[in-house]
Design an enzyme around this catalytic site. Sequence first.
Site, PDB file in Angstrom:
ATOM      1  N   TYR A 189      -0.923   8.535  -2.598  1.00 34.77           N
ATOM      2  CA  TYR A 189      -1.036   8.371  -3.950  1.00 34.77           C
ATOM      3  C   TYR A 189      -2.156   9.209  -4.716  1.00 34.77           C
ATOM      4  O   TYR A 189      -2.068   9.214  -5.934  1.00 34.77           O
ATOM      5  CB  TYR A 189      -0.690   6.962  -4.249  1.00 34.77           C
ATOM      6  CG  TYR A 189       0.410   6.056  -4.473  1.00 34.77           C
ATOM      7  CD1 TYR A 189       1.267   6.671  -3.576  1.00 34.77           C
ATOM      8  CD2 TYR A 189       0.482   5.044  -4.837  1.00 34.77           C
ATOM      9  CE1 TYR A 189       2.692   5.794  -3.680  1.00 34.77           C
ATOM     10  CE2 TYR A 189       1.613   4.345  -4.873  1.00 34.77           C
ATOM     11  CZ  TYR A 189       2.731   4.839  -4.121  1.00 34.77           C
ATOM     12  OH  TYR A 189       3.980   3.850  -4.262  1.00 34.77           O
ATOM     13  N   GLY A 190      -3.099   9.396  -3.809  1.00 29.06           N
ATOM     14  CA  GLY A 190      -4.282   9.735  -4.588  1.00 29.06           C
ATOM     15  C   GLY A 190      -4.719  10.672  -5.253  1.00 29.06           C
ATOM     16  O   GLY A 190      -5.295  10.704  -6.304  1.00 29.06           O
TER      17      GLY A 190
ATOM     18  N   ASP B  61       0.805  -1.216  -0.074  1.00 28.05           N
ATOM     19  CA  ASP B  61      -0.001   0.022  -0.198  1.00 28.05           C
ATOM     20  C   ASP B  61       0.887   1.273  -0.056  1.00 28.05           C
ATOM     21  O   ASP B  61       1.921   1.034   0.513  1.00 28.05           O
ATOM     22  CB  ASP B  61      -0.739   0.046   1.361  1.00 28.05           C
ATOM     23  CG  ASP B  61      -2.003   1.101   1.230  1.00 28.05           C
ATOM     24  OD1 ASP B  61      -2.497   1.611   0.141  1.00 28.05           O
ATOM     25  OD2 ASP B  61      -2.310   1.772   2.297  1.00 28.05           O
ATOM     26  N   SER B  62       0.424   2.385  -0.379  1.00 26.79           N
ATOM     27  CA  SER B  62       1.208   3.661  -0.328  1.00 26.79           C
ATOM     28  C   SER B  62       1.437   4.129   0.958  1.00 26.79           C
ATOM     29  O   SER B  62       2.279   4.777   0.931  1.00 26.79           O
ATOM     30  CB  SER B  62       0.254   4.684  -1.242  1.00 26.79           C
ATOM     31  OG  SER B  62      -1.072   4.808  -0.683  1.00 26.79           O
TER      32      SER B  62
ATOM     33  N   CYS C 115     -11.608   2.739  -0.086  1.00 25.75           N
ATOM     34  CA  CYS C 115     -10.283   3.147   0.338  1.00 25.75           C
ATOM     35  C   CYS C 115      -9.985   2.468   1.732  1.00 25.75           C
ATOM     36  O   CYS C 115     -10.831   2.420   2.607  1.00 25.75           O
ATOM     37  CB  CYS C 115     -10.074   4.562   0.605  1.00 25.75           C
ATOM     38  SG  CYS C 115      -8.584   5.202   1.342  1.00 25.75           S
ATOM     39  N   THR C 116      -8.808   2.054   1.641  1.00 27.31           N
ATOM     40  CA  THR C 116      -8.448   1.084   2.912  1.00 27.31           C
ATOM     41  C   THR C 116      -8.469   1.627   4.301  1.00 27.31           C
ATOM     42  O   THR C 116      -8.386   1.171   5.329  1.00 27.31           O
ATOM     43  CB  THR C 116      -7.171   0.237   2.765  1.00 27.31           C
ATOM     44  OG1 THR C 116      -6.243   1.292   2.323  1.00 27.31           O
ATOM     45  CG2 THR C 116      -7.290  -0.548   1.493  1.00 27.31           C
ATOM     46  N   HIS C 117      -8.347   3.113   4.052  1.00 23.78           N
ATOM     47  CA  HIS C 117      -8.381   3.836   5.402  1.00 23.78           C
ATOM     48  C   HIS C 117      -9.672   3.944   6.062  1.00 23.78           C
ATOM     49  O   HIS C 117      -9.991   4.285   7.192  1.00 23.78           O
ATOM     50  CB  HIS C 117      -7.907   5.336   5.195  1.00 23.78           C
ATOM     51  CG  HIS C 117      -6.586   5.490   4.911  1.00 23.78           C
ATOM     52  ND1 HIS C 117      -5.745   5.086   3.982  1.00 23.78           N
ATOM     53  CD2 HIS C 117      -5.644   6.272   5.720  1.00 23.78           C
ATOM     54  CE1 HIS C 117      -4.434   5.304   4.501  1.00 23.78           C
ATOM     55  NE2 HIS C 117      -4.532   6.058   5.467  1.00 23.78           N
TER      56      HIS C 117
ATOM     57  N   CYS D 133      -4.414  -1.375  -2.124  1.00 23.46           N
ATOM     58  CA  CYS D 133      -4.295   0.166  -2.398  1.00 23.46           C
ATOM     59  C   CYS D 133      -5.066   0.453  -3.679  1.00 23.46           C
ATOM     60  O   CYS D 133      -5.030   0.033  -4.633  1.00 23.46           O
ATOM     61  CB  CYS D 133      -2.952   0.545  -2.532  1.00 23.46           C
ATOM     62  SG  CYS D 133      -3.028   2.343  -3.143  1.00 23.46           S
ATOM     63  N   ASN D 134      -6.239   1.162  -3.315  1.00 21.10           N
ATOM     64  CA  ASN D 134      -7.447   1.150  -4.277  1.00 21.10           C
ATOM     65  C   ASN D 134      -6.762   2.172  -5.655  1.00 21.10           C
ATOM     66  O   ASN D 134      -6.763   1.828  -6.869  1.00 21.10           O
ATOM     67  CB  ASN D 134      -8.483   1.950  -3.886  1.00 21.10           C
ATOM     68  CG  ASN D 134      -9.432   0.943  -2.970  1.00 21.10           C
ATOM     69  OD1 ASN D 134     -10.187   0.174  -3.809  1.00 21.10           O
ATOM     70  ND2 ASN D 134      -9.441   0.871  -1.982  1.00 21.10           N
ATOM     71  N   THR D 135      -5.921   3.239  -5.355  1.00 17.15           N
ATOM     72  CA  THR D 135      -5.394   4.045  -6.041  1.00 17.15           C
ATOM     73  C   THR D 135      -4.434   3.220  -7.331  1.00 17.15           C
ATOM     74  O   THR D 135      -4.255   3.150  -8.232  1.00 17.15           O
ATOM     75  CB  THR D 135      -4.622   5.075  -5.503  1.00 17.15           C
ATOM     76  OG1 THR D 135      -5.574   5.809  -4.745  1.00 17.15           O
ATOM     77  CG2 THR D 135      -4.038   5.916  -6.561  1.00 17.15           C
TER      78      THR D 135
ATOM     79  N   GLU E  52      -5.018   9.775   9.190  1.00 22.62           N
ATOM     80  CA  GLU E  52      -3.720   9.502   9.877  1.00 22.62           C
ATOM     81  C   GLU E  52      -3.222  10.507  10.722  1.00 22.62           C
ATOM     82  O   GLU E  52      -2.066  10.246  11.253  1.00 22.62           O
ATOM     83  CB  GLU E  52      -2.787   9.736   8.191  1.00 22.62           C
ATOM     84  CG  GLU E  52      -3.173   8.770   7.263  1.00 22.62           C
ATOM     85  CD  GLU E  52      -2.027   8.454   6.203  1.00 22.62           C
ATOM     86  OE1 GLU E  52      -1.454   9.608   6.284  1.00 22.62           O
ATOM     87  OE2 GLU E  52      -2.168   7.765   5.452  1.00 22.62           O
TER      88      GLU E  52
END
Length: 282
Positions: free
Chosen positions: A51-52, A19-20, A201-203, A82-84, A167
Amino acid sequence: MLIYSSANPINTGAIGVFDSGYGGLTVLKEIVRKLPQYNYIYLGDNSRAPYGNRSFETVYHYTLQCVQWLFDQGCPLVILACNTASAKALRTIQQNDLPKIAPNKRVLGVIRPTSEIIGTYTKNNKVGILATKGTVQSQSYVIEINKFFPHVQVEQEACPMWVPLVENKEHESHGADYFIRKNVSELLKKDRDIDTILLACTHYPLLKKKIEEYVPVDVTILSQGEIVANSLADYLERHPEIEQQLAQFAHRRFYTTDDTADFDSQAETFFGEPVHSEHIDL
């Protein structure tokens, strides 16, 4: 040009999860819960995150570097958690790069597993996507869902403040409510009949409780971790040539391209248990 090098014997046979930043740890958490027996390497490219908002070319370049590094550690399989990266880089890596640098290895993403089943959750064929700007602009979910469920109508809403909220550990604060309410409201304005919302999004799983406060009680909210974990288990059953290359000692190693102390502090929030990472340069 990337050079494929010999594997790191310590990590050989691990499933690589990339993931980023930190968000992919929510996916790894569910994968480990489903498949605890395997070895895993997690790589967070935190020094270049997020990365978004980066271009397709930049995301592709960064993602390929990280995939190559995981291959160099001996990973026969890499998951882009990572979706992006899945939206902007996966297809090019699968079609153009793998045949050249590692034809016997595999790279999988998080968009296709979700798209394959999301149509089974919606009762009225109305689905909403909450995601980063990059994922929304890529139209990847719209395209992939249409392949499997052409009758499903998809609406999207970009949520640029949600990742910073998580974050900065503000996701449970009152300040987060404004942005969550705003974005959820904008999504539902596009179609009041949406009955299934994907947190793309994984967040975003860390925001799920607050999101639930602003959607009707009969709307299903989906996170990707469990979906991806189930899809991976199915993939390994169908591809014994990959599964047989995997080490099963239940070892986990974590790497970051940024400060390890900061990574470890943040990672516990996402992974649900203490994490001790190592630094790498790319």
